[in-house]
Design a protein around this motif. Structure first.
Motif, PDB file in Angstrom:
ATOM      1  N   TRP A   1       0.816  -1.226   0.000  1.00 57.19           N
ATOM      2  CA  TRP A   1       0.000   0.000   0.000  1.00 57.19           C
ATOM      3  C   TRP A   1       0.848   1.274   0.000  1.00 57.19           C
ATOM      4  CZ3 TRP A   1      -4.269   1.791  -1.643  1.00 57.19           C
ATOM      5  CH2 TRP A   1      -4.802   2.979  -1.158  1.00 57.19           C
TER       6      TRP A   1
ATOM      7  N   ASP B   1      -1.999  -5.203  -1.834  1.00 55.51           N
ATOM      8  CA  ASP B   1      -3.071  -4.431  -1.186  1.00 55.51           C
ATOM      9  C   ASP B   1      -4.091  -4.005  -2.234  1.00 55.51           C
ATOM     10  OD1 ASP B   1      -4.282  -2.114   0.570  1.00 55.51           O
ATOM     11  OD2 ASP B   1      -2.938  -3.164   1.931  1.00 55.51           O
ATOM     12  N   ASP B   2      -4.825  -2.971  -1.956  1.00 54.49           N
ATOM     13  CA  ASP B   2      -5.926  -2.476  -2.783  1.00 54.49           C
ATOM     14  C   ASP B   2      -5.479  -2.255  -4.241  1.00 54.49           C
ATOM     15  OD1 ASP B   2      -8.331  -1.411  -3.442  1.00 54.49           O
ATOM     16  OD2 ASP B   2      -8.311   0.178  -1.941  1.00 54.49           O
TER      17      ASP B   2
ATOM     18  N   ARG C   1     -10.849  -0.904 -10.142  1.00 51.98           N
ATOM     19  CA  ARG C   1     -10.275  -0.287  -8.932  1.00 51.98           C
ATOM     20  C   ARG C   1      -8.891   0.301  -9.209  1.00 51.98           C
ATOM     21  NH1 ARG C   1     -12.434   1.594  -4.106  1.00 51.98           N
ATOM     22  NH2 ARG C   1     -10.951   1.287  -2.425  1.00 51.98           N
TER      23      ARG C   1
ATOM     24  N   TRP D   1      -5.504  -8.306  -0.465  1.00 51.49           N
ATOM     25  CA  TRP D   1      -6.390  -7.371   0.250  1.00 51.49           C
ATOM     26  C   TRP D   1      -7.818  -7.526  -0.244  1.00 51.49           C
ATOM     27  CZ3 TRP D   1      -9.633  -3.530  -1.474  1.00 51.49           C
ATOM     28  CH2 TRP D   1      -9.985  -2.492  -0.586  1.00 51.49           C
TER      29      TRP D   1
ATOM     30  N   ARG E   1     -15.451   7.962   1.673  1.00 50.49           N
ATOM     31  CA  ARG E   1     -14.433   7.413   0.763  1.00 50.49           C
ATOM     32  C   ARG E   1     -15.088   6.869  -0.519  1.00 50.49           C
ATOM     33  NH1 ARG E   1      -9.835   2.734   0.731  1.00 50.49           N
ATOM     34  NH2 ARG E   1      -8.145   4.065   0.097  1.00 50.49           N
TER      35      ARG E   1
ATOM     36  N   LYS F   1      -5.911  -9.630   3.907  1.00 52.67           N
ATOM     37  CA  LYS F   1      -6.066  -8.400   4.690  1.00 52.67           C
ATOM     38  C   LYS F   1      -7.504  -7.944   4.470  1.00 52.67           C
ATOM     39  CE  LYS F   1      -4.330  -3.663   5.127  1.00 52.67           C
ATOM     40  NZ  LYS F   1      -3.341  -2.716   4.606  1.00 52.67           N
TER      41      LYS F   1
ATOM     42  N   ASP G   1     -10.288  -5.400   5.030  1.00 52.86           N
ATOM     43  CA  ASP G   1     -10.378  -3.976   5.345  1.00 52.86           C
ATOM     44  C   ASP G   1     -11.837  -3.546   5.497  1.00 52.86           C
ATOM     45  OD1 ASP G   1      -9.473  -1.384   5.716  1.00 52.86           O
ATOM     46  OD2 ASP G   1      -8.320  -1.301   3.858  1.00 52.86           O
TER      47      ASP G   1
ATOM     48  N   ASN H   1     -13.601   0.453   5.355  1.00 53.79           N
ATOM     49  CA  ASN H   1     -13.162   1.843   5.310  1.00 53.79           C
ATOM     50  C   ASN H   1     -14.240   2.911   5.435  1.00 53.79           C
ATOM     51  OD1 ASN H   1     -10.234   1.911   5.066  1.00 53.79           O
ATOM     52  ND2 ASN H   1     -10.583   0.630   3.278  1.00 53.79           N
TER      53      ASN H   1
ATOM     54  N   CYS I   1      -8.416  -5.143   9.446  1.00 54.68           N
ATOM     55  CA  CYS I   1      -8.051  -3.744   9.223  1.00 54.68           C
ATOM     56  C   CYS I   1      -9.341  -2.963   9.080  1.00 54.68           C
ATOM     57  CB  CYS I   1      -7.230  -3.672   7.932  1.00 54.68           C
ATOM     58  SG  CYS I   1      -6.831  -2.000   7.413  1.00 54.68           S
TER      59      CYS I   1
ATOM     60  N   GLY J   1      -9.440   0.894   8.030  1.00 52.38           N
ATOM     61  CA  GLY J   1      -8.768   2.181   7.896  1.00 52.38           C
ATOM     62  C   GLY J   1      -7.725   2.288   8.989  1.00 52.38           C
ATOM     63  N   GLY J   2      -6.869   1.264   9.077  1.00 51.28           N
ATOM     64  CA  GLY J   2      -5.960   1.126  10.222  1.00 51.28           C
ATOM     65  C   GLY J   2      -6.665   0.314  11.289  1.00 51.28           C
TER      66      GLY J   2
ATOM     67  N   TRP K   1      -4.269  -4.684  11.748  1.00 50.13           N
ATOM     68  CA  TRP K   1      -3.466  -3.536  11.328  1.00 50.13           C
ATOM     69  C   TRP K   1      -3.749  -2.402  12.315  1.00 50.13           C
ATOM     70  CZ3 TRP K   1       0.722  -1.936   9.961  1.00 50.13           C
ATOM     71  CH2 TRP K   1       0.968  -0.761   9.251  1.00 50.13           C
TER      72      TRP K   1
ATOM     73  N   ASP L   1      -3.203   3.264  10.273  1.00 47.12           N
ATOM     74  CA  ASP L   1      -2.623   3.722   9.003  1.00 47.12           C
ATOM     75  C   ASP L   1      -1.473   4.687   9.263  1.00 47.12           C
ATOM     76  OD1 ASP L   1      -4.100   2.266   7.273  1.00 47.12           O
ATOM     77  OD2 ASP L   1      -5.505   3.866   6.730  1.00 47.12           O
TER      78      ASP L   1
HETATM   79  C1  DGJ Z   1      -7.036   1.425   4.488  1.00 49.98           C
HETATM   80  C2  DGJ Z   1      -6.002   0.539   5.107  1.00 49.98           C
HETATM   81  O1  DGJ Z   1      -5.831   0.844   6.462  1.00 49.98           O
HETATM   82  C3  DGJ Z   1      -4.700   0.691   4.325  1.00 49.98           C
HETATM   83  O2  DGJ Z   1      -3.691  -0.045   4.943  1.00 49.98           O
HETATM   84  C4  DGJ Z   1      -4.934   0.239   2.922  1.00 49.98           C
HETATM   85  O3  DGJ Z   1      -5.219  -1.134   2.883  1.00 49.98           O
HETATM   86  C5  DGJ Z   1      -6.066   1.045   2.297  1.00 49.98           C
HETATM   87  N1  DGJ Z   1      -7.241   1.035   3.104  1.00 49.98           N
HETATM   88  C6  DGJ Z   1      -6.406   0.517   0.933  1.00 49.98           C
HETATM   89  O4  DGJ Z   1      -7.478   1.155   0.376  1.00 49.98           O
END
Ligand code: DGJ
Length: 733
Positions: free
Chosen positions: A342, A372-373, A379, A417, A449, A482, A484, A486, A532, A534-535, A551, A554
């Protein structure tokens, strides 16, 4: 035997239950065979006052037949209900929909104890997350009923003696004829017989998770809560209450947490008699549950611990408990060192780049590159593609499977991810199923987002996601996901629920999230999940049930990380705390900064998050050495007991140590964030060092007696910040 039930004669308390853990004791009684009252929670001791002391106070209603011996408003209650004389915050509120009355009166019927525990069944899908029993686990189940609504209430106390933890949950069964609505549902109530307690909680936001707040609880009601559909960055369900004088290793302290990842409520109230009521459960503003005749609802589990010896002991109790009873089994012999793409490339990835990146990871000894993403659908940025979980053909011309095969041929493991709970309005999924997103009728959904939240309470959504992930990843030997998340939930309204059930949507959503976790784990039993949001926005025991690590944030800036990591250790074991060395402003090319980043990161499972392809040979060689060093200490970091010594919140320094169970190996760390011209001296006291034993520091070669370590190693702060010192102290034979 942890639980004993005794019938008492010629006493107002007609039954007494004593729950013993290794170091603590919890005592409750049944007043006049009718009302469960709380008698004691504290140190295990024969001389503890476990008696019942009624408290009379004017303006307190009473039962004529009990006189002033039992007043609902002043008694220490095991599980207070709403509307019959206890004016403090209640644990349960049930509305009889045939009359509209919220008044209930749950009285004792019977209780039993048994080995092990019951599973916590969610009303939809499978189970809620809960602590796994072992051979020492016992459960007390107490049954109460309310004669007017016909509701039966089961209170569960599950004991984990080795960790000094008691887990609690409830089940409400509507055995009456009328429909009822569960309007408030707390999993745990504890009436502590004192006020003037300090509350330690963690607050924050994205990039500043689990900042520590400590203040004395004053009169009135104090609520720590989330209404975001996630436990969130802003508050965390884990709280500690302690004596205002309590420190890391002194003073009494209580810890509470919730095994759930959605909306929660920790509610505190000090009453007129100077007692502190603690309630932990589902957030009452975003929850209610309708029960037709014959239906039942079971709450998530809350946990509590008591520690006579300080805040650090509460943390260690919760660490031990989480490692043993919550976290999934370790999937690999040793935790892989991750290299995440990332912060290296953001969305600008393709198969060829990821192959090179993975080869670069293997070269320096990193075990698990993570894509990751950015690998799926449209995307290429965060405005499109979420929901379309198919690898973008242009990025992987011969397919995802062939790509992963090539990557794994060069290295060891590989991870990917996903963010399954979400959808971009600009996606094929949303175009096909706009009704699958949470959105209130007649309102334009709010984006965050550029994305919306899928209604995971809708089984069709969960089926779609497990099918598409199953197909896209079919036969591909991923070692790691991973997962996530967000954005938070707004316009919480489910298109599959009738109006009278809309307040169930948030809880149903969470049940669907857990179900998808279980399906992913079943499809890939050999892979680990790194959670995860967003962290570290879902850093909670519910997520830990399915995730090997989380995680943490961030924010990978090492100075900021000392605060975030310190706060994260209050309630959670460092084995869950994923820590990466990142490359801020080319910091990895500055030996001092690369060293500090690493020293901060080996507070938990180590990883890296940088463009390894752009790193100099010197930086790569240093990182190789760092990984070897981490491996030498990994057993302590992941399994040792953890002691905090200096708090960055108090002095800009973070110092802690890990110690083996037998106290013969210690890893001590001192991290100094800022310049200090005064060259302050700190004493780092290792209370777990064994007297009469000599320890050798394998780093400096110096020796120390156990007594010296207990008195404290002196460290003089450096004039310059980003200063780190470590000691690896091993007992000589
Ligand atoms: C938020 C995560 O916390 C980051 O580490 C990363 O994976 C991004 N999203 C990707 O969009």
């Amino acid at each position: 035997m942890s639980i004993t039930i005794t019938t008492l004669k010629e006493s107002k308390i007609t039954k007494q239950v004593v729950i013993r853990t290794k170091n603590t004791m919890y005592v409750l009684g049944i007043f006049a065979d009718r009302f469960p009252v709380h008698l004691y929670y504290g140190k295990k001791s024969r001389s503890a006052d476990t008696g019942y002391h009624p408290f009379e106070r004017a303006f307190s209603p009473y039962y004529p037949e009990c006189g002033w011996d039992y007043m609902p408003n002043t008694v220490e209650s095991e599980y207070p209900y709403f509307g019959m004389g206890d004016f403090r915050a209640s644990a349960i509120r049930v509305r009889d929909l045939s009359t509209g009355s919220d008044v209930t009166e749950f009285t004792f019927r019977k209780m039993k104890k048994y080995k092990g525990r019951v599973a916590i069944q969610a009303p939809i899908y499978g189970e809620l997350p809960y602590a796994e029993a072992d051979e020492d686990t016992e459960t007390l189940e107490m049954i109460l009923d309310d004669t007017v609504t016909g509701c039966e209430l089961h209170l569960f106390y599950t004991v984990f003696p080795e960790s000094d933890v008691i887990a609690r949950h409830m089940t409400l069964i509507n055995k009456g004829k009328n429909t009822v609505s569960l309007e408030k549902c707390m999993s745990l109530c504890l009436d502590i017989k004192r006020d003037n307690l300090d509350l330690i909680s963690t607050y924050g936001g994205h990039g500043r998770e689990r900042m520590v707040d400590r203040h004395t609880v004053s009169y009135g009601v104090h609520r720590i809560t989330s209404r975001r559909g996630a436990s969130s960055h802003m508050e965390n369900p884990c709280i500690i209450l302690c004596d205002p004088k309590a420190s890391e290793e002194r003073g009494e302290a209580y810890g509470f947490n919730f095994v759930y990842s959605g909306d929660f409520l920790d509610e505190l109230e000090i009453d007129q008699t100077g007692k502190t009521r603690v309630l932990v459960g589902l957030g009452d503003e975003t929850f209610s549950w309708r029960l037709e005749a014959g239906e039942s609802f079971t709450s998530p589990e809350a946990v509590m611990t008591y520690a006579p010896n300080g805040i650090g002991e509460v943390s260690r109790n919760f660490h031990r408990f989480t490692r043993k009873h919550i976290l999934p089994p370790e999937p690999f012999e040793r935790r892989p060192v991750v290299l995440n793409s990332w912060e290296a490339f953001y969305f600008n990835i393709d198969g060829k780049l990821m192959e090179d990146f993975s080869a670069g990871a293997a070269e320096v000894g990193m075990d698990l590159p993570v894509m990751d993403d950015g690998w799926f659908g449209a995307r290429r940025h965060d405005r499109a593609g979420l929901g379309d979980w198919v690898a973008t053909p242009e990025l992987f011309p011969d397919g995802l499977a062939a790509f992963v095969e090539r990557v794994k041929a060069k290295g060891d493991k590989f991870g990917i991810w996903i963010e399954p709970e979400m959808v971009n309005p600009d996606s094929d999924l949303y175009r096909a199923h706009p009704e699958w997103a949470l959105s209130a009728p007649g309102r334009v959904p709010l984006e965050s987002r550029n994305q919306l939240v899928l209604d995971m309470g809708n089984p069709a959504v969960v089926d779609y996601l497990s099918d598409i992930l199953g197909k896209t990843f079919n036969g591909i030997p991923f070692d790691y996901f991973k997962w996530d998340m967000n954005r938070h939930l707004t316009g919480v309204y489910s298109n599959i629920l009738p109006p009278e059930r809309q307040k169930e949507a948030s809880f149903r959503h969470m049940c669907g999230v857990y179900e998808l976790f279980r399906r992913l784990r079943a499809m890939f039993p050999n892979a680990m999940i790194e959670n995860c949001s967003g962290g570290g926005g879902r850093y909670d025991l519910g997520m830990m049930k399915y995730s090997t690590q989380i995680w943490t944030s961030d924010n990978t800036e090492p100075v900021d990380r000392t605060y975030i990591q310190y706060g994260s250790t209050l309630g959670y074991p460092v084995t869950t705390m994923s820590c990466h060395v990142a490359n801020h402003d080319s910091s990895i090319e500055d030996p001092r900064k690369l060293n500090y980043g690493f020293r901060v990161a080996i507070n938990g499972p180590l990883g890296y998050e940088l463009n390894i392809l752009a790193a100099s040979e010197t930086a790569k060689a240093t990182m190789s050495e760092q990984i070897k060093e981490y491996r030498a200490y990994e057993h302590l970091i992941l399994r040792g007991d953890f002691y905090r010594l200096l708090s960055p919140f108090e002095c800009g320094r973070y110092s802690y140590y890990f110690v083996s169970e037998d106290s013969r190996e210690i890893l001590l760390s001192y991290l100094q964030n800022f310049d200090d011209a005064k060259k302050t001296v700190y004493k780092l006291k290792i209370s777990r060092a064994l007297p009469g034993v000599t320890y050798r520091d394998t780093i400096s070669g110096k020796t120390y007696t156990g007594e010296e370590l207990r008195r404290g190693i002196e460290v003089e702060s450096d004039e310059k910040g980003l200063y780190a010192v470590m000691w690896h102290l091993v007992a000589e034979a």
